[in-house]
Design a protein around this motif. Structure first.
Motif, PDB file in Angstrom:
ATOM      1  N   SER A  37       3.575   5.312  -6.029  1.00  0.00           N
ATOM      2  CA  SER A  37       3.617   5.023  -7.457  1.00  0.00           C
ATOM      3  C   SER A  37       2.408   5.586  -8.198  1.00  0.00           C
ATOM      4  N   PHE A  38       1.238   5.555  -7.527  1.00  0.00           N
ATOM      5  CA  PHE A  38       0.004   5.945  -8.197  1.00  0.00           C
ATOM      6  C   PHE A  38      -0.460   7.358  -7.866  1.00  0.00           C
ATOM      7  N   ALA A  39       0.368   8.117  -7.142  1.00  0.00           N
ATOM      8  CA  ALA A  39      -0.065   9.446  -6.690  1.00  0.00           C
ATOM      9  C   ALA A  39      -0.490  10.335  -7.853  1.00  0.00           C
ATOM     10  N   ALA A  40       0.285  10.325  -8.918  1.00  0.00           N
ATOM     11  CA  ALA A  40      -0.032  11.187 -10.058  1.00  0.00           C
ATOM     12  C   ALA A  40      -1.268  10.712 -10.814  1.00  0.00           C
ATOM     13  N   ASP A  41      -1.618   9.438 -10.653  1.00  0.00           N
ATOM     14  CA  ASP A  41      -2.775   8.878 -11.359  1.00  0.00           C
ATOM     15  C   ASP A  41      -4.082   9.029 -10.579  1.00  0.00           C
ATOM     16  N   LYS A  42      -3.982   9.555  -9.358  1.00  0.00           N
ATOM     17  CA  LYS A  42      -5.154   9.742  -8.500  1.00  0.00           C
ATOM     18  C   LYS A  42      -5.904   8.423  -8.286  1.00  0.00           C
ATOM     19  N   ILE A  43      -5.146   7.405  -7.870  1.00  0.00           N
ATOM     20  CA  ILE A  43      -5.720   6.102  -7.564  1.00  0.00           C
ATOM     21  C   ILE A  43      -5.683   5.916  -6.051  1.00  0.00           C
ATOM     22  N   ALA A  76       0.834  -1.213   0.000  1.00  0.00           N
ATOM     23  CA  ALA A  76       0.000   0.000   0.000  1.00  0.00           C
ATOM     24  C   ALA A  76       0.865   1.259   0.000  1.00  0.00           C
ATOM     25  N   ARG A  77       1.922   1.268   0.830  1.00  0.00           N
ATOM     26  CA  ARG A  77       2.812   2.435   0.866  1.00  0.00           C
ATOM     27  C   ARG A  77       3.485   2.658  -0.493  1.00  0.00           C
ATOM     28  N   THR A  78       3.971   1.562  -1.081  1.00  0.00           N
ATOM     29  CA  THR A  78       4.623   1.669  -2.378  1.00  0.00           C
ATOM     30  C   THR A  78       3.645   2.133  -3.453  1.00  0.00           C
ATOM     31  N   GLU A 109       1.483  -5.920 -10.510  1.00  0.00           N
ATOM     32  CA  GLU A 109       2.377  -7.081 -10.509  1.00  0.00           C
ATOM     33  C   GLU A 109       3.831  -6.643 -10.356  1.00  0.00           C
ATOM     34  N   ARG A 110       4.198  -5.525 -10.978  1.00  0.00           N
ATOM     35  CA  ARG A 110       5.562  -5.021 -10.805  1.00  0.00           C
ATOM     36  C   ARG A 110       5.800  -4.596  -9.361  1.00  0.00           C
ATOM     37  N   LEU A 111       4.791  -3.963  -8.760  1.00  0.00           N
ATOM     38  CA  LEU A 111       4.929  -3.543  -7.361  1.00  0.00           C
ATOM     39  C   LEU A 111       5.049  -4.743  -6.431  1.00  0.00           C
ATOM     40  N   LEU A 112       4.300  -5.811  -6.723  1.00  0.00           N
ATOM     41  CA  LEU A 112       4.366  -7.014  -5.897  1.00  0.00           C
ATOM     42  C   LEU A 112       5.779  -7.597  -5.874  1.00  0.00           C
ATOM     43  N   GLU A 113       6.481  -7.509  -6.983  1.00  0.00           N
ATOM     44  CA  GLU A 113       7.844  -8.023  -7.051  1.00  0.00           C
ATOM     45  C   GLU A 113       8.788  -7.250  -6.139  1.00  0.00           C
ATOM     46  N   GLU A 114       8.444  -5.991  -5.870  1.00  0.00           N
ATOM     47  CA  GLU A 114       9.298  -5.144  -5.033  1.00  0.00           C
ATOM     48  C   GLU A 114       8.912  -5.196  -3.562  1.00  0.00           C
ATOM     49  N   THR A 115       7.775  -5.836  -3.244  1.00  0.00           N
ATOM     50  CA  THR A 115       7.206  -5.716  -1.905  1.00  0.00           C
ATOM     51  C   THR A 115       8.033  -6.395  -0.831  1.00  0.00           C
TER      52      THR A 115
END
Length: 228
Positions: free
Chosen positions: A35-41, A29-31, A68-74
Motif C-alpha cells: 500500500s505504501f510502496a509509492a509513498d516510500k514508507i 506489514a505485507r499489506t 486504520e483502514r489496513l488494520l480492518e483488512e488484516t
C-alpha cells in the motif's frame, strides 16, 4: 495504538506478545508494504510492534487513517497460508556446543532436547540484531533456557541457538550469547540474492536433522555457490 517515534516515524504497538499478534503484525506489514510502496514508507515489524518510517514529511493524521483502514483488512490477510521452509540442521560434535548445558538446565537428555527442538514448528517473528537474523517463535516451552552468562566473541555462521523462549539462527559469524544447539549450512543472507534474506517475517520454519558429513558437503556447496 499508534505513537510518534522520533521526528518522523510512528510505531504501532500490540498489547500482547504472542504468535497470534505476530501473525497479525507480519500480515499487516505485507499489506502496508504494498500500500505504501509509492509513498516510500519503510515498514519494520517487531516482536509486538510495527514501525512506519516515511522517507520525507508525512501528515500524521493521513498516515493514521490509512493504517486504520489496513488494520480492518488484516484478519483476512492473516488467514492466508504462511510460506513453509525446511532447513537442514546438524546437532553433532562442534555444531552443538551447548547441548549438554541446555540438557542440564531443562532436565532432559541430549537426545530429548534434539527431538523436541526438531519437533517444533517456528514462526519468523522478525529479523534483527544482524542482517537476516530470524527470531523464531514456537520453541517448546520445556526447552526455554537463559542466555549464556558470558557471550562468545565469535559464533560460526549458521549456528542455531536458544535464548529464553525463542530460537534463532546466526546468519554471519558474530559475537553472541545464545545457547547453541546446532548449525545449518544454508546461507541465510547474501547481497547477491533478491531479497538478500532467505527468511521473511511470517514464514514458518521446520528443521530436518543431518549428520556431520552431509553438513560439510552442503556447507561446501553453499560456499562455492556464494563465491566465497
Amino acid at each position: 495504538m499508534l505513537f510518534p517515534l522520533a521526528d518522523n516515524a510512528w510505531i504501532l504497538r500490540w498489547d500482547d506478545d504472542s504468535q497470534q499478534s505476530t501473525r497479525q503484525i507480519t500480515a499487516l506489514a505485507r499489506t502496508a508494504l504494498n500500500s505504501f510502496a509509492a509513498d516510500k514508507i519503510e515498514v519494520v515489524p517487531g516482536l509486538a510492534t510495527l514501525t512506519f518510517i516515511p522517507a520525507g514529511l508525512f501528515d500524521e493524521e493521513v498516515l493514521r487513517a490509512r493504517i486504520e483502514r489496513l488494520l480492518e483488512e488484516t484478519d483476512a490477510v492473516a488467514s492466508e497460508p504462511s510460506r513453509m521452509i525446511e532447513l537442514p540442521i546438524c546437532y553433532d560434535g562442534e555444531c552443538g556446543p551447548d547441548l549438554d548445558e541446555v540438557a542440564q538446565h531443562t532436565g532432559l537428555s541430549r537426545d530429548e532436547v534434539i527431538a523436541r527442538h526438531l519437533g517444533g514448528e517456528y514462526l519468523v517473528a522478525m529479523l534483527g540484531f544482524s542482517p537476516g537474523f530470524p527470531y523464531l517463535r514456537g520453541l517448546p516451552p520445556e526447552l526455554a533456557t537463559p542466555r549464556r552468562a558470558t557471550p562468545r566473541l565469535q559464533i560460526p555462521a549458521g549456528s542455531v541457538g536458544i535464548a529464553g523462549p525463542q530460537t534463532g539462527i546466526y546468519p554471519q559469524a558474530t559475537p553472541g550469547g545464545w545457547q547453541l544447539l546446532g548449525r545449518t549450512p544454508v546461507l541465510l543472507f547474501s547481497l547477491d540474492q533478491i531479497p538478500p534474506t532467505l527468511l521473511q517475517p511470517g514464514d514458518v520454519v521446520r528443521f530436518r536433522r543431518i549428520g556431520a558429513k552431509e553438513f560439510a558437503a552442503l556447507q561446501d556447496s553453499a560456499e562455492k555457490g556464494s563465491g566465497r
